[in-house]
Design an enzyme around this catalytic site. Structure first.
Site, mmCIF file in Angstrom:
data_model
loop_
_atom_site.group_PDB
_atom_site.id
_atom_site.type_symbol
_atom_site.label_atom_id
_atom_site.label_comp_id
_atom_site.label_asym_id
_atom_site.label_seq_id
_atom_site.Cartn_x
_atom_site.Cartn_y
_atom_site.Cartn_z
ATOM 1 N N SER A 144 0.859 -1.187 0.000
ATOM 2 C CA SER A 144 0.000 0.000 0.000
ATOM 3 C C SER A 144 0.893 1.234 0.000
ATOM 4 O O SER A 144 2.030 1.184 0.493
ATOM 5 C CB SER A 144 -0.852 -0.007 1.275
ATOM 6 O OG SER A 144 -1.479 1.248 1.446
ATOM 7 N N TYR A 157 -1.858 -1.752 10.215
ATOM 8 C CA TYR A 157 -1.844 -1.887 8.758
ATOM 9 C C TYR A 157 -0.589 -1.263 8.171
ATOM 10 O O TYR A 157 0.110 -1.882 7.361
ATOM 11 C CB TYR A 157 -3.097 -1.214 8.195
ATOM 12 C CG TYR A 157 -3.313 -1.384 6.717
ATOM 13 C CD1 TYR A 157 -3.796 -2.584 6.192
ATOM 14 C CD2 TYR A 157 -3.077 -0.332 5.825
ATOM 15 C CE1 TYR A 157 -4.026 -2.730 4.828
ATOM 16 C CE2 TYR A 157 -3.301 -0.469 4.469
ATOM 17 C CZ TYR A 157 -3.784 -1.671 3.971
ATOM 18 O OH TYR A 157 -4.015 -1.810 2.625
#
Ligand SMILES: NC(=O)c1ccc[n+]([C@@H]2O[C@H](COP(=O)([O-])OP(=O)(O)OC[C@H]3O[C@@H](n4cnc5c(N)ncnc54)[C@H](O)[C@@H]3O)[C@@H](O)[C@H]2O)c1
Length: 318
Positions: A144, A157
């Site tokens: 990401s 995350y």
């Protein structure tokens, strides 16, 4: 890798969002595709999409955090196709949002378990099999843009994705002699179902410090509805694999984005940098909060969390 015809591709999270886009694009390019996913309903929907298409898709229900199930899935691939995959896509991932200081062990264990542990399990399961098969190949991992920076409400995350970037750099250095390429895809927003990832959160890791409700889930769904089309994203990834790029940042201004980010890191490594970067942030609330629906907040029981921007009516947070 430039020729995908006849190659076996194993895609985790292949039944939804980014992984489903990869399944469409790489099966179209001639791959025999395994879609591995924890959600049977996603697998069923994906298989019904592919039913009338002239492509080879094999579904496997798999929780990528389960190492023995992962080994069994790899055995199944070799039984069905007579060889291990030459393409591995570590795509499955989950997310949940809340202040870093409210995070529980279970918040970390679930998100890092899937987003980093699942990738590690994919590598340890398949890399030796790919090397022994001696045909080379390519491994793509979906990280990401958030892996390049911390986030006030995305700690588990962001940490997992930063680790994944680093891990893939190591594998890239290690696997080149075997003719196995490595690519890390670092998108921002994808049109996907990740907003409802909490539906797959296991019972034994249910204890969260965050406020999560149907309202926050529906807020996330509306954010991800604005994201990049998974087919377009898979196209960026395919070009990155063809060009043997380690990082794929799927945006036209990716070079500028990276330069700005590394300037930020350099500033943070000098005196006064933290204050300067804080002043740059226009909104003093934690980024990615939507207080009216309680998204990005701690659960209300955690009254020690200094949440001056917290939505006032506790009713809204239930
Ligand atoms: N959606 C975004 O905005 C965004 C942005 C950047 C990166 N990503 C990353 O993209 C990847 C794909 O996510 P997406 O947005 O397409 O979400 P998605 O929810 O649409 O697809 C992910 C799939 O992975 C499956 N999955 C979840 N946990 C699993 C497990 N333990 N084992 C096997 N399968 C599991 C889900 O059932 C789902 O089908 C993830 O790694 C995510 O972190 C997403």
């Amino acid at each position: 890798m430039k020729d995908f015809e006849g190659k076996v591709a194993f895609i985790t999270g292949g039944a939804s969002g980014a992984g489903f886009g990869q399944a469409k694009v790489f099966s179209e390019a001639g791959c025999k595709v395994v879609i591995a996913d924890i959600r049977q309903d996603h697998l069923d929907d994906a298989m019904s999409f592919f039913k009338d298409k002239n492509v080879h898709i094999h579904p496997i229900k798999l929780d990528i955090t389960d190492r023995s199930a992962y080994a069994a899935a790899a055995d199944e691939v070799e039984k069905v196709f007579g060889e291990p995959p030459q393409l591995l896509f570590n795509t499955a991932g989950v997310n949940t949002f809340g202040p870093a200081e409210a995070s529980t062990y279970s918040d970390f264990d679930w998100v890092i378990g899937v987003c980093l542990g699942g990738v590690i399990n994919g590598m340890v399961t398949f890399v030796p099999r790919m090397i022994k098969a001696g045909k080379g190949g390519h491994i793509a991992t979906v990280s990401s843009w958030g892996g390049f920076m911390g986030g006030a409400t995305t700690a588990p995350y962001s940490a997992a994705k930063a680790a994944v970037n680093n891990l893939m750099e190591s594998y890239n250095l290690s696997l080149r002699p075997y003719n196995i390429g490595v690519t890390v895809l670092c998108p921002m927003n994808i049109r996907s179902n990740i907003g409802e990832a909490v539906y797959t959160r296991p019972e034994h890791l249910a204890d969260t410090g965050y406020n999560v409700s149907e309202k926050t889930i529906s807020h996330l769904r509306s954010i991800h509805a604005q994201g990049m089309d998974p087919i377009e994203l898979a196209g960026w990834l395919k070009r990155g694999i063809e060009d043997d790029q380690l990082y794929v940042i799927p945006y036209a201004d990716s070079k500028q984005m990276l330069e700005d980010n590394f300037k930020r890191v350099i500033d943070l490594a000098t005196p006064g940098g933290v204050t300067r970067q804080e002043a740059k942030s226009k909104n003093k609330a934690r980024p990615y909060q939507a207080n009216d629906i309680g998204y990005g907040l701690a659960k209300t029981e955690l009254n020690w969390v200094d949440e001056s921007h917290r939505a006032k009516p506790t009713e809204e947070l239930k």
